[in-house]
Design an enzyme around this catalytic site. Structure first.
Site, PDB file in Angstrom:
ATOM      1  N   ARG A  16      -2.107  66.135  86.654  1.00  0.00           N
ATOM      2  CA  ARG A  16      -1.702  66.235  85.091  1.00  0.00           C
ATOM      3  C   ARG A  16      -1.383  67.634  84.611  1.00  0.00           C
ATOM      4  NH1 ARG A  16      -8.075  64.108  84.644  1.00  0.00           N
ATOM      5  NH2 ARG A  16      -8.116  65.141  86.785  1.00  0.00           N
ATOM      6  N   GLN A  76      -8.542  71.041 103.200  1.00  0.00           N
ATOM      7  CA  GLN A  76      -8.607  69.543 102.858  1.00  0.00           C
ATOM      8  C   GLN A  76      -7.137  69.154 103.198  1.00  0.00           C
ATOM      9  OE1 GLN A  76      -9.348  68.205  99.082  1.00  0.00           O
ATOM     10  NE2 GLN A  76     -10.219  66.514  99.575  1.00  0.00           N
ATOM     11  N   ASN A 172     -20.857  65.045  82.963  1.00  0.00           N
ATOM     12  CA  ASN A 172     -20.924  66.045  83.865  1.00  0.00           C
ATOM     13  C   ASN A 172     -19.936  67.051  84.064  1.00  0.00           C
ATOM     14  OD1 ASN A 172     -20.883  67.064  86.738  1.00  0.00           O
ATOM     15  ND2 ASN A 172     -19.710  65.230  87.673  1.00  0.00           N
ATOM     16  N   TYR A 368      15.565 108.536  79.734  1.00  0.00           N
ATOM     17  CA  TYR A 368      15.143 108.101  81.070  1.00  0.00           C
ATOM     18  C   TYR A 368      14.343 109.256  81.623  1.00  0.00           C
ATOM     19  CZ  TYR A 368      14.251 106.214  85.355  1.00  0.00           C
ATOM     20  OH  TYR A 368      13.417 105.740  86.630  1.00  0.00           O
ATOM     21  N   ASN A 388      17.689 109.709  89.402  1.00  0.00           N
ATOM     22  CA  ASN A 388      16.860 109.793  90.405  1.00  0.00           C
ATOM     23  C   ASN A 388      17.180 109.049  91.817  1.00  0.00           C
ATOM     24  OD1 ASN A 388      16.737 107.379  89.271  1.00  0.00           O
ATOM     25  ND2 ASN A 388      14.404 107.436  89.405  1.00  0.00           N
TER      26      ASN A 388
HETATM   27  C1  UD1 Z   1     -14.437  65.716  87.863  1.00  0.00           C
HETATM   28  C2  UD1 Z   1     -15.946  64.739  87.957  1.00  0.00           C
HETATM   29  C3  UD1 Z   1     -16.137  64.348  86.718  1.00  0.00           C
HETATM   30  C4  UD1 Z   1     -16.160  65.692  85.771  1.00  0.00           C
HETATM   31  C5  UD1 Z   1     -15.179  66.391  85.750  1.00  0.00           C
HETATM   32  C6  UD1 Z   1     -15.674  67.830  85.127  1.00  0.00           C
HETATM   33  C7  UD1 Z   1     -15.336  63.696  90.145  1.00  0.00           C
HETATM   34  C8  UD1 Z   1     -15.315  62.427  90.779  1.00  0.00           C
HETATM   35  N1  UD1 Z   1     -15.321  63.650  88.812  1.00  0.00           N
HETATM   36  O1  UD1 Z   1     -13.551  64.947  87.198  1.00  0.00           O
HETATM   37  O2  UD1 Z   1     -17.323  63.592  86.636  1.00  0.00           O
HETATM   38  O3  UD1 Z   1     -16.932  65.078  84.336  1.00  0.00           O
HETATM   39  O4  UD1 Z   1     -14.912  66.767  87.146  1.00  0.00           O
HETATM   40  O5  UD1 Z   1     -14.408  68.725  84.779  1.00  0.00           O
HETATM   41  O6  UD1 Z   1     -15.855  64.677  91.013  1.00  0.00           O
HETATM   42  N2  UD1 Z   1     -10.401  68.572  94.196  1.00  0.00           N
HETATM   43  C9  UD1 Z   1     -10.223  68.749  95.455  1.00  0.00           C
HETATM   44  N3  UD1 Z   1      -9.697  67.730  96.373  1.00  0.00           N
HETATM   45  C10 UD1 Z   1      -9.547  66.540  95.985  1.00  0.00           C
HETATM   46  C11 UD1 Z   1      -9.625  66.237  94.402  1.00  0.00           C
HETATM   47  C12 UD1 Z   1     -10.129  67.356  93.868  1.00  0.00           C
HETATM   48  O7  UD1 Z   1     -10.368  70.097  96.003  1.00  0.00           O
HETATM   49  O8  UD1 Z   1      -9.162  65.671  96.793  1.00  0.00           O
HETATM   50  C13 UD1 Z   1     -10.676  69.814  93.392  1.00  0.00           C
HETATM   51  C14 UD1 Z   1      -9.717  69.948  92.365  1.00  0.00           C
HETATM   52  O9  UD1 Z   1      -8.965  71.048  92.764  1.00  0.00           O
HETATM   53  C15 UD1 Z   1     -10.582  70.553  91.058  1.00  0.00           C
HETATM   54  C16 UD1 Z   1     -11.931  69.792  91.333  1.00  0.00           C
HETATM   55  O10 UD1 Z   1     -12.096  69.442  92.533  1.00  0.00           O
HETATM   56  O11 UD1 Z   1     -10.737  71.793  91.002  1.00  0.00           O
HETATM   57  C17 UD1 Z   1     -12.324  68.339  90.493  1.00  0.00           C
HETATM   58  O12 UD1 Z   1     -10.971  67.636  90.411  1.00  0.00           O
HETATM   59  P1  UD1 Z   1     -10.516  67.069  89.398  1.00  0.00           P
HETATM   60  O13 UD1 Z   1      -9.538  66.081  89.769  1.00  0.00           O
HETATM   61  O14 UD1 Z   1      -9.946  68.011  88.263  1.00  0.00           O
HETATM   62  O15 UD1 Z   1     -11.573  66.145  88.900  1.00  0.00           O
HETATM   63  P2  UD1 Z   1     -12.047  65.577  87.340  1.00  0.00           P
HETATM   64  O16 UD1 Z   1     -11.265  64.376  87.175  1.00  0.00           O
HETATM   65  O17 UD1 Z   1     -11.592  66.566  86.526  1.00  0.00           O
HETATM   66 MG    MG Z   2     -11.047  68.391  86.601  1.00  0.00          MG
END
Ligand code: UD1
Ligand code: MG
Length: 467
Positions: A16, A76, A172, A368, A388
């Site tokens: 996004r 990952q 959350n 300068y 310089n």
């Molecule tokens: C997540 C939570 C949501 C919460 C929100 C708060 C989940 C399923 N949902 O959603 O409940 O309200 O955060 O901001 O967890 N990431 C990885 N690997 C992946 C996917 C994500 O490392 O495969 C990391 C991302 O880099 C990020 C974090 O996890 O820093 C959260 O991922 P993101 O996709 O932003 O989750 P949200 O949709 O915000």
């Molecule tokens: Mg997020």
């Protein structure tokens, strides 16, 4: 006592953000998102930090290396969701650890909140705890669903909510504390049977509950700490929130901001009381500004130390030191490693780089000065240059002794050493060293032809008439 470890989830694609840059390397004002999260964990006393990297992992790794972060990285390989991300830390987690898991896109969480979440988890002897807050517009966030007694039932992602779950305003935040053994046991129970076909970390609380443990919800009232960053708009909201906090902090400490909304100050900056900052000023990095200074308008100061009673008007200062009672600008450019001592003046369109400038010295206009050691009480006239660079593309130093005067529009070809109490005539090109108390003039002798123009015009008039 349990060992506390942190796992930061930073492997996601950040789709996004619509960016080539990994999300956690985007900046909230002057620092990357990941640095705020790391600092919050460290400031909460957690020294064992594991970061899950994935999408563009090399870039994140490179950044953490540059910042000298003492962290463990877990890769990952495929981005299969937040649950899958935390699983990658499995070998890093011991059964008796308490594990703080935090989304890497939460830059505003304070170390105090992290500490409180951990104490809450310990004191309630919970299998795990999650941080929540109440939002009027919960948007796309995961909903915290409680039973009639107020205990956590489950966390449901917006896309998986039924109609009544969607109306829930408690969300959350994406910060959790788990008992190590229970966290690991839940890994093989996770599946991707949901609207996004991802492994959700948000399913883990339900599995811990099913295993017979209580799962606590720690609700925070200060929603300004919560700003998950998923889009550019959320990045700008987090930046505004952070800047408003730093502005208020400095005003509360006796700094005048003429127009706070137009003044940008890093979280790491320190500013002395009775300093006045005019609009359009950016203060970045670990900058220290003394008392009674006047900064701005439109000045940019980064990672520099400024003394007391200094004026910096419409100028840029980077990685440099400025002593007390100096006047900088308007329109001066103080480039890295400029060490300006007390009572100096650096005026309009003067540029310095890698210099030492002694007390009471002045480089007032169109100058300068680079790679130079300039003594005390030196005055450098308008338009002077320290040349310089030699033809081999090497930088050489210019040395100017105390109390010397360099006439306007002189060029000092480095390496060259000008002694103390010297004077150089305007327009000189100085290539040789000058001993103390000497005068040097290095320009072509003037030729004046008496009445030349008058005679020339007479000649022109005559030849014109002939034609
Ligand atoms: C997540 C939570 C949501 C919460 C929100 C708060 C989940 C399923 N949902 O959603 O409940 O309200 O955060 O901001 O967890 N990431 C990885 N690997 C992946 C996917 C994500 O490392 O495969 C990391 C991302 O880099 C990020 C974090 O996890 O820093 C959260 O991922 P993101 O996709 O932003 O989750 P949200 O949709 O915000
Ligand atoms: Mg997020």
């Amino acid at each position: 006592m349990d060992k506390i470890k942190a796992v930061i989830l930073a492997g996601g694609k950040g789709t996004r953000m619509k960016s080539e840059l990994p999300k956690v390397l985007h900046k909230v004002y002057d620092r990357c998102i990941i640095d705020y999260v790391c600092d919050a964990c460290e400031d909460a006393g957690i020294n064992d930090i594991c970061i899950i990297v994935g999408h563009k992992a090399e870039q994140v790794e490179e950044h953490l290396k540059i910042k000298n972060r003492n962290v463990t990285l877990c890769l990952q390989k495929e981005q299969l969701g937040t649950g899958h991300a935390v699983m990658q830390a499995k070998d890093h987690i011991d059964d008796d650890d308490l594990v703080l898991v935090i989304n890497g896109d939460q830059p505003l969480i304070s170390s105090q909140t992290i500490k409180s979440l951990i104490s809450f988890c310990k004191q309630g002897n919970y299998g795990g705890t999650v941080l929540s807050c109440i939002l009027d517009e919960p948007g796309s966030l995961g909903r915290v669903i409680r039973d009639e007694n107020g205990n956590l039932l489950r966390i449901v992602e917006k896309k998986d909510c039924n109609e009544s779950e969607e109306k829930v305003k408690e969300v959350n935040i994406g910060v959790y504390c788990f008992k190590g053994d229970l966290l690991k046991q839940s890994f093989n129970k996770l599946d991707d049977n949901n609207a996004q076909n991802e492994y959700y970390i948000t399913d883990i609380p339900s599995h811990i509950k099913k295993a017979g443990y209580n799962f606590g919800v720690y609700a925070i009232a200060d929603i300004s700490e919560f700003q998950g960053i998923n889009s550019r708009e959320e990045l700008s909201i987090a930046t505004c929130t952070l800047l408003n906090k730093t502005r208020k902090f400095h005003m509360d400490n006796g700094v005048t901001l003429i127009d706070p909304k137009n003044t940008y100050i890093s979280l790491d900056a320190k500013i002395g009381k009775d300093t006045i900052i005019y609009p359009g000023t950016n203060i970045q990095g670990e900058t220290i500004i003394g008392e009674d200074c006047i900064i701005g308008p439109n000045s940019h100061i980064s990672s520099s130390t400024i003394g007391n009673n200094v004026v910096i008007e419409t100028s840029k200062v980077t990685n440099s030191t400025i002593g007390n009672n100096c006047i900088i600008g308007p329109f001066a450019h103080i480039r890295p490693n400029s060490n300006i001592n007390d009572n100096c003046k650096i005026g309009s369109f003067a540029e310095t780089k890698n210099i030492n400038l002694g007390n009471d010295s002045k480089i007032p206009h169109l100058i300068y000065a680079g790679d130079a050691d300039i003594g005390q009480n030196v005055e450098i006239g308008c338009g002077c240059i320290t040349a310089n660079l030699n033809p081999k593309w090497e930088k050489n130093r210019t040395i100017i002794g105390d109390n010397s005067f360099i006439g306007s529009n002189s060029t000092l070809i480095a390496p060259v050493e000008i002694g103390k109490d010297c004077a150089i005539a305007a327009g000189s090109v100085i290539t040789d060293n000058i001993p103390d108390s000497s005068f040097a003039i290095a320009r072509q002798k003037q030729t004046t032809k008496d009445e030349y123009i008058k005679k020339h015009n007479e000649f022109l008039n005559k030849s014109h008439k002939k034609n």
